[in-house]
Design an enzyme around this catalytic site. Structure first.
Site, PDB file in Angstrom:
ATOM      1  N   HIS A 110       0.843  -1.201   0.000  1.00 17.56           N
ATOM      2  CA  HIS A 110       0.000   0.000   0.000  1.00 17.56           C
ATOM      3  C   HIS A 110       0.884   1.259   0.000  1.00 17.56           C
ATOM      4  O   HIS A 110       0.913   2.031   0.961  1.00 17.56           O
ATOM      5  CB  HIS A 110      -0.904  -0.022   1.230  1.00 17.56           C
ATOM      6  N   GLU A 134      -0.518   1.077  -5.643  1.00 19.32           N
ATOM      7  CA  GLU A 134      -0.441  -0.100  -4.787  1.00 19.32           C
ATOM      8  C   GLU A 134      -0.440  -1.392  -5.620  1.00 19.32           C
ATOM      9  O   GLU A 134      -1.497  -1.897  -5.981  1.00 19.32           O
ATOM     10  CB  GLU A 134      -1.629  -0.112  -3.834  1.00 19.32           C
TER      11      GLU A 134
END
Length: 295
Positions: free
Chosen positions: A163, A269
């Site tokens: 992330h 991500e």
């Protein structure tokens, strides 16, 4: 010393000046400072909210949280007891070893195995190994997922994602190449619309409005460019990529987001989040990314 061990984190130092910091909590990279071939002075490449919790009380808002074994709200029948994004980002990992220590780079390994709290959520035999490598202009993160069960154990299925909060001017940044890819727009108002794929037509994807897009079967290599900087992302075994920025519309509702923080980053991500990886006993899966500071 190229690896400094503190109670709550590991600090990696490259002889040319680059540094990285990894919390034991979540194995979250919370700082990566690096120069580039055109700008030698190391600068911070990741965004961490000024209101982020760094004490292990909740997942870190920023840096590079590790998402495993579910992305977002769990959808797999085996994942119903998981919280959003799984448990890897809010578990305490163990420092295993220094993998590399040379002029080329410094690398450390952290591990996570199921404890009682994890088994309640995900009752499968596994071990995670997370290897973070710092080079002069690069940061590599590699997640190894091993099925540690006997041959008589069933396989298990999971999702995984890095992330990345890339520090960038959100209103000026462009991400490519995503043209022609199928994606799911999670900002749509209805479940039906969120589940209906769209096709990306932009040469460079921007996040000037609230953006939460899941691109499937993506190329695996991405350029993130804005007027004063550029980051290249290269991946292995991560077939999807999520582009996210809440902008004020959603960002102002995030409790641990600093005021205006949404203007300072873009999340790009890489992950395996459309469908699931199926892992048989004895098998190991590797998902990896290499971030390179280009400007």
């Amino acid at each position: 010393m190229p690896v400094i061990q503190k109670d709550d984190r590991l600090i990696l130092e490259h002889p040319k000046g680059a540094t990285a910091e990894i919390l034991r909590y979540g194995a979250t990279v919370v700082s990566w400072k690096a120069g580039s071939s055109t700008a030698l002075q190391p600068i911070e490449r990741l965004f961490v909210s000024g209101k982020a919790a760094l004490d292990g009380s909740k997942p870190v808002r920023g840096g590079i949280p590790v998402v495993f074994p579910a992305f977002g709200a769990p959808t797999h029948p085996d994942h119903v007891k998981l919280s959003q994004h799984g448990f890897a980002r809010n578990s305490v990992w163990s420092f295993s070893s220094i993998v590399l220590d040379s002029d080329a780079g410094v690398s450390v390994k952290l591990t996570l195995a199921p404890d009682a709290a994890i088994k309640v959520q995900f009752d499968h035999p596994f071990q995670l190994e997370y290897v973070v490598t710092l080079a002069e202009h690069q940061l590599t993160t590699a997640l190894h997922v091993k099925h540690t069960g006997l041959s008589t154990n069933p396989p298990f299925e999971f999702q995984a994602l890095f992330h990345n909060y890339i520090r960038a001017s959100a209103n000026d940044v462009r991400i490519s190449p995503l043209t022609g890819l199928s994606y799911y727009d999670k900002t749509e108002a209805t479940e039906e619309a969120r589940a209906t794929p769209k096709v990306e037509s932009r040469d460079g994807v921007d996040v000037r409005k609230f953006t939460d897009s899941v691109y499937e079967n993506a190329p695996g290599n991405y350029s993130i460019i804005w007027p004063s900087g550029a980051i290249e992302v290269r991946t292995q075994n991560l077939k999807d990529v999520v582009v996210w920025n809440p902008q004020q519309e959603a960002g102002s509702k995030i409790g641990d987001m600093e005021q205006g923080g949404w203007e300072k980053y873009v999340c790009v991500e890489p992950g395996y989040v459309r469908g699931f990886v199926k892992l048989e006993p004895g098998q190991t899966w590797l998902g990896q990314q290499v971030l390179t500071a280009k400007i």
